[in-house]
Design a protein around this motif. Structure first.
Motif, PDB file in Angstrom:
ATOM      1  N   VAL A   1     -10.986  15.499   5.697  1.00 48.33           N
ATOM      2  CA  VAL A   1      -9.761  15.994   5.071  1.00 48.33           C
ATOM      3  C   VAL A   1     -10.055  16.381   3.633  1.00 48.33           C
ATOM      4  CG1 VAL A   1      -7.367  15.468   4.449  1.00 48.33           C
ATOM      5  CG2 VAL A   1      -8.336  14.541   6.567  1.00 48.33           C
ATOM      6  N   GLY A   2      -9.572  17.537   3.229  1.00 50.17           N
ATOM      7  CA  GLY A   2      -9.707  17.994   1.850  1.00 50.17           C
ATOM      8  C   GLY A   2      -8.404  18.578   1.356  1.00 50.17           C
ATOM      9  N   THR A   3      -8.170  18.503   0.065  1.00 49.14           N
ATOM     10  CA  THR A   3      -6.939  19.020  -0.536  1.00 49.14           C
ATOM     11  C   THR A   3      -7.294  19.817  -1.783  1.00 49.14           C
ATOM     12  OG1 THR A   3      -5.661  17.126   0.279  1.00 49.14           O
ATOM     13  CG2 THR A   3      -4.680  18.425  -1.502  1.00 49.14           C
ATOM     14  N   ALA A   4      -6.654  20.976  -1.948  1.00 52.55           N
ATOM     15  CA  ALA A   4      -6.909  21.825  -3.113  1.00 52.55           C
ATOM     16  C   ALA A   4      -5.804  22.858  -3.207  1.00 52.55           C
ATOM     17  CB  ALA A   4      -8.279  22.504  -3.013  1.00 52.55           C
ATOM     18  N   ASP A   5      -5.824  23.625  -4.290  1.00 56.44           N
ATOM     19  CA  ASP A   5      -4.927  24.773  -4.429  1.00 56.44           C
ATOM     20  C   ASP A   5      -5.541  25.946  -3.682  1.00 56.44           C
ATOM     21  OD1 ASP A   5      -3.302  23.284  -6.106  1.00 56.44           O
ATOM     22  OD2 ASP A   5      -4.315  23.974  -7.919  1.00 56.44           O
ATOM     23  N   GLY A   6      -4.832  26.493  -2.706  1.00 52.74           N
ATOM     24  CA  GLY A   6      -5.337  27.652  -1.990  1.00 52.74           C
ATOM     25  C   GLY A   6      -6.100  27.298  -0.733  1.00 52.74           C
ATOM     26  N   LEU A   7      -6.124  28.260   0.195  1.00 51.44           N
ATOM     27  CA  LEU A   7      -6.726  28.034   1.504  1.00 51.44           C
ATOM     28  C   LEU A   7      -8.229  27.808   1.432  1.00 51.44           C
ATOM     29  CD1 LEU A   7      -6.671  28.111   4.635  1.00 51.44           C
ATOM     30  CD2 LEU A   7      -6.876  30.590   4.468  1.00 51.44           C
ATOM     31  N   LEU A   8      -8.957  28.709   0.774  1.00 52.37           N
ATOM     32  CA  LEU A   8     -10.413  28.627   0.778  1.00 52.37           C
ATOM     33  C   LEU A   8     -10.899  27.346   0.116  1.00 52.37           C
ATOM     34  CD1 LEU A   8     -13.156  29.893   1.361  1.00 52.37           C
ATOM     35  CD2 LEU A   8     -12.985  31.095  -0.821  1.00 52.37           C
ATOM     36  N   ALA A   9     -10.336  27.002  -1.038  1.00 53.37           N
ATOM     37  CA  ALA A   9     -10.763  25.787  -1.731  1.00 53.37           C
ATOM     38  C   ALA A   9     -10.485  24.551  -0.876  1.00 53.37           C
ATOM     39  CB  ALA A   9     -10.055  25.675  -3.078  1.00 53.37           C
ATOM     40  N   ALA A  10      -9.348  24.536  -0.175  1.00 57.57           N
ATOM     41  CA  ALA A  10      -9.010  23.376   0.659  1.00 57.57           C
ATOM     42  C   ALA A  10      -9.976  23.248   1.838  1.00 57.57           C
ATOM     43  CB  ALA A  10      -7.576  23.497   1.156  1.00 57.57           C
ATOM     44  N   ILE A  11     -10.354  24.388   2.451  1.00 56.97           N
ATOM     45  CA  ILE A  11     -11.289  24.340   3.574  1.00 56.97           C
ATOM     46  C   ILE A  11     -12.650  23.817   3.120  1.00 56.97           C
ATOM     47  CG2 ILE A  11     -12.587  25.784   5.186  1.00 56.97           C
ATOM     48  CD1 ILE A  11     -10.128  27.516   5.497  1.00 56.97           C
ATOM     49  N   LEU A  12     -13.134  24.314   1.989  1.00 58.23           N
ATOM     50  CA  LEU A  12     -14.434  23.856   1.494  1.00 58.23           C
ATOM     51  C   LEU A  12     -14.366  22.417   1.006  1.00 58.23           C
ATOM     52  CD1 LEU A  12     -15.635  27.066  -0.373  1.00 58.23           C
ATOM     53  CD2 LEU A  12     -16.178  26.304   1.943  1.00 58.23           C
ATOM     54  N   ALA A  13     -13.217  21.999   0.468  1.00 55.21           N
ATOM     55  CA  ALA A  13     -13.068  20.604   0.045  1.00 55.21           C
ATOM     56  C   ALA A  13     -13.123  19.662   1.239  1.00 55.21           C
ATOM     57  CB  ALA A  13     -11.754  20.427  -0.712  1.00 55.21           C
ATOM     58  N   ALA A  14     -12.582  20.113   2.391  1.00 52.92           N
ATOM     59  CA  ALA A  14     -12.605  19.266   3.581  1.00 52.92           C
ATOM     60  C   ALA A  14     -14.027  19.004   4.056  1.00 52.92           C
ATOM     61  CB  ALA A  14     -11.794  19.916   4.694  1.00 52.92           C
ATOM     62  N   ARG A  15     -14.951  19.909   3.754  1.00 56.81           N
ATOM     63  CA  ARG A  15     -16.331  19.722   4.205  1.00 56.81           C
ATOM     64  C   ARG A  15     -17.041  18.612   3.448  1.00 56.81           C
ATOM     65  NH1 ARG A  15     -18.752  24.736   6.998  1.00 56.81           N
ATOM     66  NH2 ARG A  15     -16.870  25.609   7.908  1.00 56.81           N
ATOM     67  N   THR A  16     -16.469  18.195   2.322  1.00 59.11           N
ATOM     68  CA  THR A  16     -17.052  17.082   1.559  1.00 59.11           C
ATOM     69  C   THR A  16     -16.034  15.967   1.327  1.00 59.11           C
ATOM     70  OG1 THR A  16     -16.517  18.260  -0.505  1.00 59.11           O
ATOM     71  CG2 THR A  16     -18.732  18.554   0.400  1.00 59.11           C
ATOM     72  N   ASP A  17     -14.917  15.978   2.071  1.00 56.40           N
ATOM     73  CA  ASP A  17     -13.857  14.971   1.910  1.00 56.40           C
ATOM     74  C   ASP A  17     -13.410  14.880   0.449  1.00 56.40           C
ATOM     75  OD1 ASP A  17     -13.459  13.949   4.581  1.00 56.40           O
ATOM     76  OD2 ASP A  17     -15.478  13.123   4.437  1.00 56.40           O
ATOM     77  N   ALA A  18     -13.222  16.033  -0.187  1.00 57.84           N
ATOM     78  CA  ALA A  18     -12.910  16.065  -1.616  1.00 57.84           C
ATOM     79  C   ALA A  18     -11.435  16.372  -1.841  1.00 57.84           C
ATOM     80  CB  ALA A  18     -13.766  17.113  -2.332  1.00 57.84           C
ATOM     81  N   VAL A  19     -10.938  15.932  -2.993  1.00 60.09           N
ATOM     82  CA  VAL A  19      -9.606  16.291  -3.477  1.00 60.09           C
ATOM     83  C   VAL A  19      -9.811  17.011  -4.806  1.00 60.09           C
ATOM     84  CG1 VAL A  19      -7.376  15.471  -4.288  1.00 60.09           C
ATOM     85  CG2 VAL A  19      -8.457  14.382  -2.305  1.00 60.09           C
ATOM     86  N   VAL A  20      -9.537  18.316  -4.811  1.00 62.30           N
ATOM     87  CA  VAL A  20      -9.710  19.121  -6.019  1.00 62.30           C
ATOM     88  C   VAL A  20      -8.458  18.985  -6.874  1.00 62.30           C
ATOM     89  CG1 VAL A  20     -10.151  21.436  -6.912  1.00 62.30           C
ATOM     90  CG2 VAL A  20     -11.167  20.718  -4.742  1.00 62.30           C
ATOM     91  N   PRO A  21      -8.581  18.641  -8.148  1.00 59.75           N
ATOM     92  CA  PRO A  21      -7.392  18.458  -8.997  1.00 59.75           C
ATOM     93  C   PRO A  21      -6.553  19.730  -9.055  1.00 59.75           C
ATOM     94  CG  PRO A  21      -9.370  17.654 -10.098  1.00 59.75           C
ATOM     95  CD  PRO A  21      -9.830  18.389  -8.881  1.00 59.75           C
ATOM     96  N   PRO A  22      -5.259  19.605  -9.238  1.00 53.84           N
ATOM     97  CA  PRO A  22      -4.402  20.794  -9.365  1.00 53.84           C
ATOM     98  C   PRO A  22      -4.894  21.706 -10.489  1.00 53.84           C
ATOM     99  CG  PRO A  22      -3.061  18.826  -9.099  1.00 53.84           C
ATOM    100  CD  PRO A  22      -4.472  18.352  -9.278  1.00 53.84           C
ATOM    101  N   GLY A  23      -4.955  22.991 -10.198  1.00 50.70           N
ATOM    102  CA  GLY A  23      -5.427  23.964 -11.166  1.00 50.70           C
ATOM    103  C   GLY A  23      -6.931  24.085 -11.257  1.00 50.70           C
ATOM    104  N   GLY A  24      -7.676  23.302 -10.489  1.00 54.04           N
ATOM    105  CA  GLY A  24      -9.130  23.319 -10.599  1.00 54.04           C
ATOM    106  C   GLY A  24      -9.852  24.055  -9.493  1.00 54.04           C
TER     107      GLY A  24
END
Length: 547
Positions: free
Chosen positions: A138-161
């Motif tokens: 599971v990954g969370t981010a702003d926008g589709l692409l960032a969220a998909i790539l975040a899921a590949r590392t189980d990352a949560v990208v801070p808002p605006g980042g």
């Protein structure tokens, strides 16, 4: 464009995970899914032994002899992924299935309900594992692409980042955001172009001006530029699972005539329409099923009109039933006689006509009325709806084959590659596109293909007709193309500015009675037009016109 806080649930290597489960392959064996001669998905165990996606089958078996190769099956992948979607909906009320193996959901409300985005991720991973036995990331981010790539590392990208998160990544990372086969091919071509132009990082693309990107790279370039900036073309569309609605009846005695079966179908159409109205839902497809007195199961799916505005009336459902019954009963009987078989079997001239003993209709892809998911570039316009209504009206007057749509199929010449089917029918083309077709014409495809090829003469510099010998050698370079005289216009000579080819096409060489030889030639005329010409032993014809 704006960005949506998006959470992605990703099950790694889903096609091979689904294939292994369906085939009951032991989990300790390396496995891969193949489509044609190449691998499209590889398990983690197989990757550890050197097997890679895109390898040919023999190359993969050479690297890992014990690898288990399983066939690709999109229906299987979608069917087995449904329990994962249901498990996810136990945590979040609405989701969007981007493709089997990948789920999207708006993170804002779900994260507030569960406390934090990290807690939401932990809850999703636990529920999917408990209810399905599958491991997900599971990954969370702003926008589709960032969220998909975040899921590949189980990352949560801070808002605006998201833009900073994406900037150092290679442009190849655009590929996971393409959720369909057509989009995947377009993105592969875009990535190749970006790399050749020196744009090797996502940040390089994001730094360009929007107008320059659209002018140089077109629609897909704008799509990629939007995603790499951490923005979205639209928020995730919430999925509200609704069960299919089905009505059916037994026909006793069996129905041998279209009008008798249609009368029963009309009652079913009225029942189904009443159910749709009662549940305040609409459907994207109608599946019509029938069973013959010989036990053969017949089924066909039809698309419905869009918009959820009450356009799917009982009369329109009845029309689709009638058209399908005509295809199953009348058309087969007219072509092969009374003993014909709607399933394509060999008829018995002494047999009774085929009868239907059961009839059913299923409303599939059911959704609340007015809540249909919009298209990538926005929802349907009023013009779209009016056009669909007009086509349905014309089809109702002329019959199922009165309005045809063209679909691409496999073939060698421009006519073989077009498959016509009734408007709204959902059926696979008889000849798959992804098979090898030796002798087929290279792209691009011509824009206009006349119903009948127009005869022409192709002349060399001395005014002699251009011909081909038994070794496919051309007698001379084409210099002029002469159209034949008709009642409305005289013969006209056109100078040839350039030409390409020829491409030989020898068909049915094993059957002397049906064997044929064609030579295709692309020519550009002095007035700027481009033609596709074909030579046969009896002369030249103009097969198509390019834009």
């Amino acid at each position: 464009m704006t960005s949506t806080r998006t959470t992605v649930v990703w099950v790694p290597d889903w096609p091979v995970v689904a294939a292994v489960r369906a085939a009951e392959v032991p989990p300790h064996l390396p496995a891969a899914v193949q489509h044609g001669a190449r691998l499209t998905a590889v398990s983690a165990i197989a990757r550890a032994q050197g097997v890679r996606r895109g390898m040919r089958r023999r190359q993969a078996q050479g690297v890992c002899p014990e690898v288990v190769l399983l066939p690709a099956d999109d229906d299987r992948d979608a069917r087995l992924f449904e329990p994962v979607a249901v498990a996810t909906e136990a945590v979040v009320a609405g989701i969007e299935v981007a493709r089997p193996g990948l789920l999207l959901l708006p993170a804002g409300g779900a994260a507030r309900f569960h406390g934090t985005e990290e807690t939401l991720a932990e809850r999703l991973v636990s529920v999917v594992a408990e209810r399905t036995g599958h491991e997900c990331q599971v990954g969370t981010a702003d926008g589709l692409l960032a969220a998909i790539l975040a899921a590949r590392t189980d990352a949560v990208v801070p808002p605006g980042g998201s833009r900073e998160f994406l900037a150092p990544r290679p442009v190849d990372d655009l590929a996971p955001a393409a959720v369909t086969d057509d989009a995947g091919q377009a993105v592969v071509e875009l990535v190749d172009l970006l790399r050749r132009l020196g744009l090797r990082r996502l940040g390089d693309l994001a730094a360009l001006d929007a107008g320059d990107v659209h002018a140089r790279f077109g629609t897909w370039g704008t799509w990629a530029w939007t995603l790499v900036r951490g923005e979205d073309l639209r928020p995730p569309a919430r999925r509200r699972p609704e069960t299919d609605l089905e009505v059916s009846t037994e026909l006793d005695p069996p129905a041998h005539r279209v009008d008798v079966a249609t009368f029963a179908g009309r009652r079913l159409a009225e029942e189904l329409h009443a159910l749709l109205t009662e549940h305040s839902v609409t459907c994207a497809r109608l599946r019509i099923t029938a069973r013959t007195d010989e036990g053969t199961e017949l089924t066909r799916a039809w698309r419905t009109d869009m918009g959820g505005l009450g356009g799917l009336s009982a009369a329109r459902i009845t029309d689709r039933i009638r058209w399908q019954l005509e295809g199953w009963l009348t058309a087969a009987a007219a072509e092969h006689g009374a003993g014909s078989r709607p399933d394509g079997g060999v008829p018995d001239e002494h047999a009774e006509p085929i009868g239907l003993v059961a009839l059913g209709i299923t409303a599939e892809d059911v959704a609340p009325a007015g809540a249909e998911q919009g298209r990538l570039w926005g929802g349907a316009s009023g013009g779209d709806l009016r056009a669909h209504r007009a086509l349905d009206r014309v089809q109702g007057l002329l019959g199922g084959d009165g309005v045809l749509t063209a679909a691409l199929q496999g073939g060698r010449d421009v006519r073989d590659q077009v498959h016509l089917q009734p408007w709204g029918a959902q059926a696979a083309a008889p000849r798959p596109v992804d098979r090898p077709w030796p002798g087929h014409l290279p792209p691009p495809a011509p824009a206009t293909v006349p119903v009948r090829p127009a005869p022409v003469d192709v002349l060399d510099g001395a005014g002699r007709p251009v011909r081909f010998d038994g070794r496919f050698a051309m007698s001379g370079d084409p210099v002029r193309v002469r159209t034949h005289a008709t009642d409305r216009r005289p013969a006209v000579d056109h100078d040839v500015a350039g030409w390409a080819g020829p491409w030989p096409l020898a068909e049915r060489w094993w059957s002397p009675a049906e064997a044929g030889l064609r030579m295709h030639l692309q020519v550009t005329l002095g007035d700027g037009r481009a033609l596709l010409l074909a030579w046969r032993p009896d002369g030249w014809t103009c097969e198509a016109v390019y834009d």
